[in-house]
Design a protein around this motif. Structure first.
Motif, PDB file in Angstrom:
ATOM      1  N   ASP A   8     -13.937  14.007 -15.805  1.00  0.00           N
ATOM      2  CA  ASP A   8     -15.017  13.071 -16.080  1.00  0.00           C
ATOM      3  C   ASP A   8     -16.247  13.466 -15.273  1.00  0.00           C
ATOM      4  OD1 ASP A   8     -16.195  10.944 -17.357  1.00  0.00           O
ATOM      5  OD2 ASP A   8     -15.442   9.419 -15.975  1.00  0.00           O
ATOM      6  N   VAL A   9     -17.413  13.161 -15.821  1.00  0.00           N
ATOM      7  CA  VAL A   9     -18.683  13.318 -15.098  1.00  0.00           C
ATOM      8  C   VAL A   9     -19.465  12.019 -15.248  1.00  0.00           C
ATOM      9  CG1 VAL A   9     -18.854  15.825 -15.254  1.00  0.00           C
ATOM     10  CG2 VAL A   9     -19.755  14.426 -17.109  1.00  0.00           C
ATOM     11  N   LYS A  10     -20.173  11.629 -14.184  1.00  0.00           N
ATOM     12  CA  LYS A  10     -20.913  10.373 -14.195  1.00  0.00           C
ATOM     13  C   LYS A  10     -22.261  10.567 -13.504  1.00  0.00           C
ATOM     14  CE  LYS A  10     -16.926   7.242 -13.769  1.00  0.00           C
ATOM     15  NZ  LYS A  10     -16.343   6.163 -12.940  1.00  0.00           N
ATOM     16  N   GLU A  11     -23.165   9.651 -13.818  1.00  0.00           N
ATOM     17  CA  GLU A  11     -24.428   9.616 -13.094  1.00  0.00           C
ATOM     18  C   GLU A  11     -24.162   9.206 -11.648  1.00  0.00           C
ATOM     19  OE1 GLU A  11     -27.158  10.589 -14.327  1.00  0.00           O
ATOM     20  OE2 GLU A  11     -26.934  10.473 -16.511  1.00  0.00           O
ATOM     21  N   ASP A  12     -25.079   9.502 -10.770  1.00  0.00           N
ATOM     22  CA  ASP A  12     -24.888   9.258  -9.342  1.00  0.00           C
ATOM     23  C   ASP A  12     -24.747   7.772  -9.020  1.00  0.00           C
ATOM     24  OD1 ASP A  12     -24.748  10.024  -6.602  1.00  0.00           O
ATOM     25  OD2 ASP A  12     -26.823   9.370  -6.350  1.00  0.00           O
ATOM     26  N   ASN A  29     -21.685  12.768 -10.266  1.00  0.00           N
ATOM     27  CA  ASN A  29     -20.315  12.555  -9.799  1.00  0.00           C
ATOM     28  C   ASN A  29     -19.351  13.270 -10.732  1.00  0.00           C
ATOM     29  OD1 ASN A  29     -20.756  10.840  -7.560  1.00  0.00           O
ATOM     30  ND2 ASN A  29     -21.213   9.163  -8.952  1.00  0.00           N
ATOM     31  N   ILE A  30     -18.448  13.996 -10.144  1.00  0.00           N
ATOM     32  CA  ILE A  30     -17.442  14.718 -10.927  1.00  0.00           C
ATOM     33  C   ILE A  30     -16.053  14.289 -10.480  1.00  0.00           C
ATOM     34  CG2 ILE A  30     -16.417  16.995 -11.355  1.00  0.00           C
ATOM     35  CD1 ILE A  30     -19.186  18.165 -11.374  1.00  0.00           C
ATOM     36  N   ILE A  31     -15.200  13.976 -11.450  1.00  0.00           N
ATOM     37  CA  ILE A  31     -13.811  13.613 -11.171  1.00  0.00           C
ATOM     38  C   ILE A  31     -12.932  14.783 -11.624  1.00  0.00           C
ATOM     39  CG2 ILE A  31     -11.963  11.946 -11.564  1.00  0.00           C
ATOM     40  CD1 ILE A  31     -14.378  10.738 -10.194  1.00  0.00           C
ATOM     41  N   LEU A  32     -12.104  15.265 -10.691  1.00  0.00           N
ATOM     42  CA  LEU A  32     -11.202  16.383 -10.986  1.00  0.00           C
ATOM     43  C   LEU A  32      -9.755  15.955 -10.823  1.00  0.00           C
ATOM     44  CD1 LEU A  32     -13.554  17.835  -8.763  1.00  0.00           C
ATOM     45  CD2 LEU A  32     -12.723  19.731 -10.174  1.00  0.00           C
ATOM     46  N   TYR A  33      -8.891  16.513 -11.653  1.00  0.00           N
ATOM     47  CA  TYR A  33      -7.452  16.424 -11.402  1.00  0.00           C
ATOM     48  C   TYR A  33      -6.919  17.849 -11.380  1.00  0.00           C
ATOM     49  CZ  TYR A  33      -2.557  15.256 -11.457  1.00  0.00           C
ATOM     50  OH  TYR A  33      -1.229  15.168 -11.112  1.00  0.00           O
ATOM     51  N   LYS A  34      -6.354  18.212 -10.238  1.00  0.00           N
ATOM     52  CA  LYS A  34      -5.955  19.596  -9.995  1.00  0.00           C
ATOM     53  C   LYS A  34      -7.195  20.469 -10.152  1.00  0.00           C
ATOM     54  CE  LYS A  34      -1.068  18.985 -11.088  1.00  0.00           C
ATOM     55  NZ  LYS A  34       0.109  19.436 -11.859  1.00  0.00           N
ATOM     56  N   LYS A  64       0.840  -1.196   0.000  1.00  0.00           N
ATOM     57  CA  LYS A  64       0.000   0.000   0.000  1.00  0.00           C
ATOM     58  C   LYS A  64       0.874   1.244   0.000  1.00  0.00           C
ATOM     59  CE  LYS A  64      -4.548  -1.138   1.787  1.00  0.00           C
ATOM     60  NZ  LYS A  64      -5.607  -0.728   2.744  1.00  0.00           N
ATOM     61  N   TYR A  65       0.415   2.260  -0.705  1.00  0.00           N
ATOM     62  CA  TYR A  65       1.127   3.535  -0.784  1.00  0.00           C
ATOM     63  C   TYR A  65       0.232   4.630  -0.226  1.00  0.00           C
ATOM     64  CZ  TYR A  65       4.160   0.880  -3.884  1.00  0.00           C
ATOM     65  OH  TYR A  65       5.001  -0.071  -4.391  1.00  0.00           O
ATOM     66  N   GLY A  66       0.870   5.625   0.388  1.00  0.00           N
ATOM     67  CA  GLY A  66       0.114   6.733   0.947  1.00  0.00           C
ATOM     68  C   GLY A  66      -0.562   7.550  -0.141  1.00  0.00           C
ATOM     69  N   ILE A  67      -1.838   7.888   0.080  1.00  0.00           N
ATOM     70  CA  ILE A  67      -2.598   8.653  -0.910  1.00  0.00           C
ATOM     71  C   ILE A  67      -2.640  10.121  -0.508  1.00  0.00           C
ATOM     72  CG2 ILE A  67      -4.886   9.048  -1.888  1.00  0.00           C
ATOM     73  CD1 ILE A  67      -3.733   6.633  -3.069  1.00  0.00           C
ATOM     74  N   GLU A  68      -2.027  10.961  -1.318  1.00  0.00           N
ATOM     75  CA  GLU A  68      -2.172  12.418  -1.211  1.00  0.00           C
ATOM     76  C   GLU A  68      -2.327  12.927  -2.641  1.00  0.00           C
ATOM     77  OE1 GLU A  68      -0.019  14.848   1.628  1.00  0.00           O
ATOM     78  OE2 GLU A  68       1.094  13.064   2.234  1.00  0.00           O
ATOM     79  N   SER A  69      -3.480  12.608  -3.200  1.00  0.00           N
ATOM     80  CA  SER A  69      -3.673  12.808  -4.629  1.00  0.00           C
ATOM     81  C   SER A  69      -4.510  14.041  -4.920  1.00  0.00           C
ATOM     82  CB  SER A  69      -4.344  11.574  -5.229  1.00  0.00           C
ATOM     83  OG  SER A  69      -4.582  11.750  -6.603  1.00  0.00           O
ATOM     84  N   LEU A  70      -4.193  14.670  -6.038  1.00  0.00           N
ATOM     85  CA  LEU A  70      -5.000  15.779  -6.542  1.00  0.00           C
ATOM     86  C   LEU A  70      -6.128  15.275  -7.424  1.00  0.00           C
ATOM     87  CD1 LEU A  70      -2.177  18.347  -7.371  1.00  0.00           C
ATOM     88  CD2 LEU A  70      -3.693  18.318  -5.393  1.00  0.00           C
ATOM     89  N   LEU A  71      -6.222  13.954  -7.542  1.00  0.00           N
ATOM     90  CA  LEU A  71      -7.348  13.340  -8.244  1.00  0.00           C
ATOM     91  C   LEU A  71      -8.489  13.206  -7.233  1.00  0.00           C
ATOM     92  CD1 LEU A  71      -8.175  11.909 -10.955  1.00  0.00           C
ATOM     93  CD2 LEU A  71      -7.477   9.774  -9.865  1.00  0.00           C
ATOM     94  N   LYS A  72      -9.545  13.965  -7.423  1.00  0.00           N
ATOM     95  CA  LYS A  72     -10.624  14.049  -6.430  1.00  0.00           C
ATOM     96  C   LYS A  72     -11.967  13.648  -7.047  1.00  0.00           C
ATOM     97  CE  LYS A  72      -7.892  15.912  -3.281  1.00  0.00           C
ATOM     98  NZ  LYS A  72      -7.491  15.162  -2.062  1.00  0.00           N
ATOM     99  N   HIS A  73     -12.797  13.076  -6.190  1.00  0.00           N
ATOM    100  CA  HIS A  73     -14.173  12.750  -6.580  1.00  0.00           C
ATOM    101  C   HIS A  73     -15.126  13.655  -5.798  1.00  0.00           C
ATOM    102  CE1 HIS A  73     -17.918  10.577  -5.450  1.00  0.00           C
ATOM    103  NE2 HIS A  73     -18.014  10.508  -6.757  1.00  0.00           N
ATOM    104  N   LYS A  74     -16.028  14.314  -6.504  1.00  0.00           N
ATOM    105  CA  LYS A  74     -17.022  15.195  -5.857  1.00  0.00           C
ATOM    106  C   LYS A  74     -18.418  14.784  -6.300  1.00  0.00           C
ATOM    107  CE  LYS A  74     -13.925  18.080  -4.055  1.00  0.00           C
ATOM    108  NZ  LYS A  74     -13.758  18.279  -2.596  1.00  0.00           N
ATOM    109  N   ASN A  75     -19.320  14.701  -5.335  1.00  0.00           N
ATOM    110  CA  ASN A  75     -20.723  14.411  -5.618  1.00  0.00           C
ATOM    111  C   ASN A  75     -21.535  15.690  -5.360  1.00  0.00           C
ATOM    112  OD1 ASN A  75     -23.570  13.394  -4.462  1.00  0.00           O
ATOM    113  ND2 ASN A  75     -22.776  11.884  -5.930  1.00  0.00           N
ATOM    114  N   ILE A  76     -22.129  16.228  -6.416  1.00  0.00           N
ATOM    115  CA  ILE A  76     -22.827  17.517  -6.252  1.00  0.00           C
ATOM    116  C   ILE A  76     -24.248  17.433  -6.797  1.00  0.00           C
ATOM    117  CG2 ILE A  76     -20.655  18.798  -6.408  1.00  0.00           C
ATOM    118  CD1 ILE A  76     -21.517  19.684  -9.212  1.00  0.00           C
ATOM    119  N   LYS A  77     -25.104  18.279  -6.262  1.00  0.00           N
ATOM    120  CA  LYS A  77     -26.490  18.422  -6.734  1.00  0.00           C
ATOM    121  C   LYS A  77     -26.630  19.806  -7.337  1.00  0.00           C
ATOM    122  CE  LYS A  77     -30.908  17.191  -6.919  1.00  0.00           C
ATOM    123  NZ  LYS A  77     -31.395  18.284  -7.751  1.00  0.00           N
ATOM    124  N   ILE A  78     -27.154  19.831  -8.552  1.00  0.00           N
ATOM    125  CA  ILE A  78     -27.307  21.111  -9.245  1.00  0.00           C
ATOM    126  C   ILE A  78     -28.735  21.624  -9.026  1.00  0.00           C
ATOM    127  CG2 ILE A  78     -27.331  22.260 -11.489  1.00  0.00           C
ATOM    128  CD1 ILE A  78     -25.185  20.286 -12.379  1.00  0.00           C
TER     129      ILE A  78
END
Length: 578
Positions: A159-163, A149-154, A96-110
């Motif tokens: 990417d965007v996905k259905e919930d 679902n929104i995937i961000l890097y920096k 296992k490696y430590g995760i400190e990633s700028l790859l983030k997952h966000k779940n938002i409601k518009i």
């Protein structure tokens, strides 16, 4: 593994094998020098050549064995080739490696607001993120009644996905070695390494070493495109095999970190290699380069996946060295540490309290089994360990019947021959009449007016093999000595030696010291890092904060061009001796 390959009438067999996209070992790229591209003929062919008579035994010729590079079909037919494969393996160690990633997952409601666009509503929640036209099109097709679902890097949405879609995030780390490519699959939610797969670099068909491949791109009009296509297609294919094994959908692979020497990075991006072929060996680019998976034609990952190739230090010091430095952790170091990557192109870093020095050495492919009569890569049946007691003792990979000698055993054999008095410090094989041990003296035979040392009935070490090892050994040791002279330190001042690369991981430390390949320090302070380049790539895949370390190494590492060193020739000749 054996395979029948169909070759057309009038076609050179090696060229036919290339067209069939088979990873076949041909280190001299068809020049007839290495004698490794052996095939078994099943149909009529051109007459045997002088090069083949030199490399093939009478028994092999009688059995229909030919060199693919020197043989042409005189009718349509099949040839039998033998090649090796490596299966993808689950990681039983559960690294296992430590995760400190700028790859983030966000779940938002518009929630709609009068006069405000969908994009503005997203930015209101996520900040001023970058959204390209393709992502904007995908957003426009979302069901706004449900969270997305929104995937961000920096600061970029990739990417965007259905919930109800997967929240899994995976990453791929790749070490493109001159000889071997290693691919690692990691779960970027947990940092767990799930699988590793290695395979022969398909560019090996066009030469065993970097110089051969650089020359191929210069001498052939579409050379760079051919080598680029070969490596990208093979990597993508193997990523697909790994994902299928774990039932992972490619859309969940969002990040890919690649390392390799400077030539490998130039080939990957399709950059002209001409300036690397001439003094002063200037790369087109040193910076970290990024692109999306679809632009690179990686089909087995998310089309918007972030693909990055770590930066190069100099013409023959690539991102694999930078990644190895990450693994060795040379920042804020208060020790004298030698980091040595033993391979076709040897890279050496000397880290002290005051500085970081680095150089590259053209060791050649002897450590990988090329240029050695019965040399081979570290596949099943390769002799990988060797000792001399009353007689010889050896082990083979996976205890298979001995097929040849890999690099670690080559160092063992020469070391043991030296200790037993079968060779002297100049590398010359002793007249068997002067060897007191009858069993060993009987193993020294003369062939083509030169002595060689028989290991099995079919496998031996020749005088030329020993010379090839001496040249490779001297290149590495000369680089080490020059860096130490630059820093005005001696062997006694060294605290640690870190050996990187597959060869460095399996080499017998005592044997390496006996022949003078590495400085003679306490073996407890000689550390095998394994595939340090791959480890560094995996760590950066999981931890974007390591970009600060990368920038430090790029800014503070002084490249020493040992070829310009005033005493280089003297140093090289001195280190030829064992």
């Amino acid at each position: 593994m054996k395979k029948n390959v169909y070759i057309k009438k009038g076609q050179n067999i090696l060229q036919g094998v290339k067209e069939n996209n088979i990873s076949f070992y041909a280190p001299c790229s068809g020049k007839g020098i290495c004698g490794k591209c052996k095939v078994k003929i099943k149909n009529s062919t051109s007459n045997i050549t002088e090069e083949e008579i030199k490399h093939l035994s009478k028994k092999e010729i009688k059995e229909g064995i030919r060199l693919a590079c020197k043989t042409y079909m005189t009718e349509d037919g099949e040839v039998e080739i033998e090649y090796d494969i490596n299966e993808c393996k689950s990681d039983s160690k559960k690294i296992k490696y430590g995760i400190e990633s700028l790859l983030k997952h966000k779940n938002i409601k518009i929630d709609f607001e009068n006069g405000i666009s969908i994009i503005d509503l997203i930015k209101k929640q996520l900040g001023n993120v970058y959204i390209d036209n393709e992502i904007m099109k995908n957003i426009s097709n979302m069901n706004y009644n449900e969270p997305i679902n929104i995937i961000l890097y920096k600061d970029k949405i990739i990417d965007v996905k259905e919930d109800n879609c997967s929240n899994e995030k995976y990453g791929i780390a790749i070490d493109i070695g001159t000889t071997t490519v290693a691919i690692y699959l990691l779960n970027l939610n947990t940092g767990e390494q799930m699988s590793v797969k290695s395979f022969q670099n398909p560019q090996s068909l066009y030469g065993a070493d970097v110089i051969s491949r650089i020359n191929y791109t210069i001498e052939n009009r579409n050379g760079i495109d051919i080598l680029k296509q070969k490596i990208i297609e093979e990597i993508d294919y193997n990523i697909g095999l790994i994902l299928n094994k774990f039932n992972i959908v490619k859309e969940d692979v969002y990040k890919c970190v690649i390392v390799g020497n400077t030539a490998m990075s130039h080939i990957f991006w399709g950059l002209n290699l001409y300036t690397l072929s001439k003094l002063p060996f200037i790369p087109v680019n040193r910076d970290m380069l990024y692109d999306r998976g679809s632009n690179i034609l990686f089909d087995n990952m998310n089309k918007n996946a972030v693909v990055m190739f770590l930066p190069n230090i100099a013409g023959f010091l690539g991102s694999d060295t930078v990644a190895a430095m990450i693994e060795a952790d040379l920042i804020d170091n208060d020790k004298n540490i030698l980091l040595i990557d033993l391979g076709t192109n040897g890279e050496i870093v000397l880290s002290t309290k005051e500085s970081l020095l680095a150089c590259s050495t053209a060791a050649g492919p002897a450590f990988e089994g090329a240029n050695i009569k019965f040399g081979m890569q570290a596949f099943d049946g390769a002799i990988n360990k060797f000792k001399i007691k009353e007689d010889i003792e050896y082990e083979t990979i996976n205890n298979k019947k001995a097929r040849g000698i890999c690099g670690s055993a080559l160092v063992d054999i020469v070391s043991e021959m030296l200790k037993a008095g079968i060779i002297n410090k100049t590398g010359k094989i002793t007249n068997p009449q002067k060897i007191k041990n009858i069993k060993l003296s009987n193993r020294v035979v003369k062939k083509d007016k030169k002595y060689e040392f028989k290991i099995t009935e079919d496998i031996s070490i020749t005088q030329d093999d020993i010379r090839q090892l001496q040249l490779a050994k001297s290149a590495i040791r000369s680089g080490i000595n020059i860096l130490m002279q630059e820093e005005k330190i001696t062997v006694q001042d060294l605290d640690y030696i870190c050996l990187a690369g597959a060869f460095g991981n399996f080499i017998n430390k005592e044997s390496a010291k006996v022949i003078g390949l590495i400085p003679n320090i306490d073996s407890e302070n000689i550390i095998s890092l394994g595939n340090a380049a791959g480890e560094g790539a995996k760590k950066f895949l999981c931890n974007d904060k390591l970009e600060e370390d990368i920038n430090y190494y790029m800014d503070n590492t002084e490249h020493i061009d040992i070829a310009k060193y005033e005493n280089f020739q003297e140093e090289f000749l001195k280190n030829i001796y064992l």
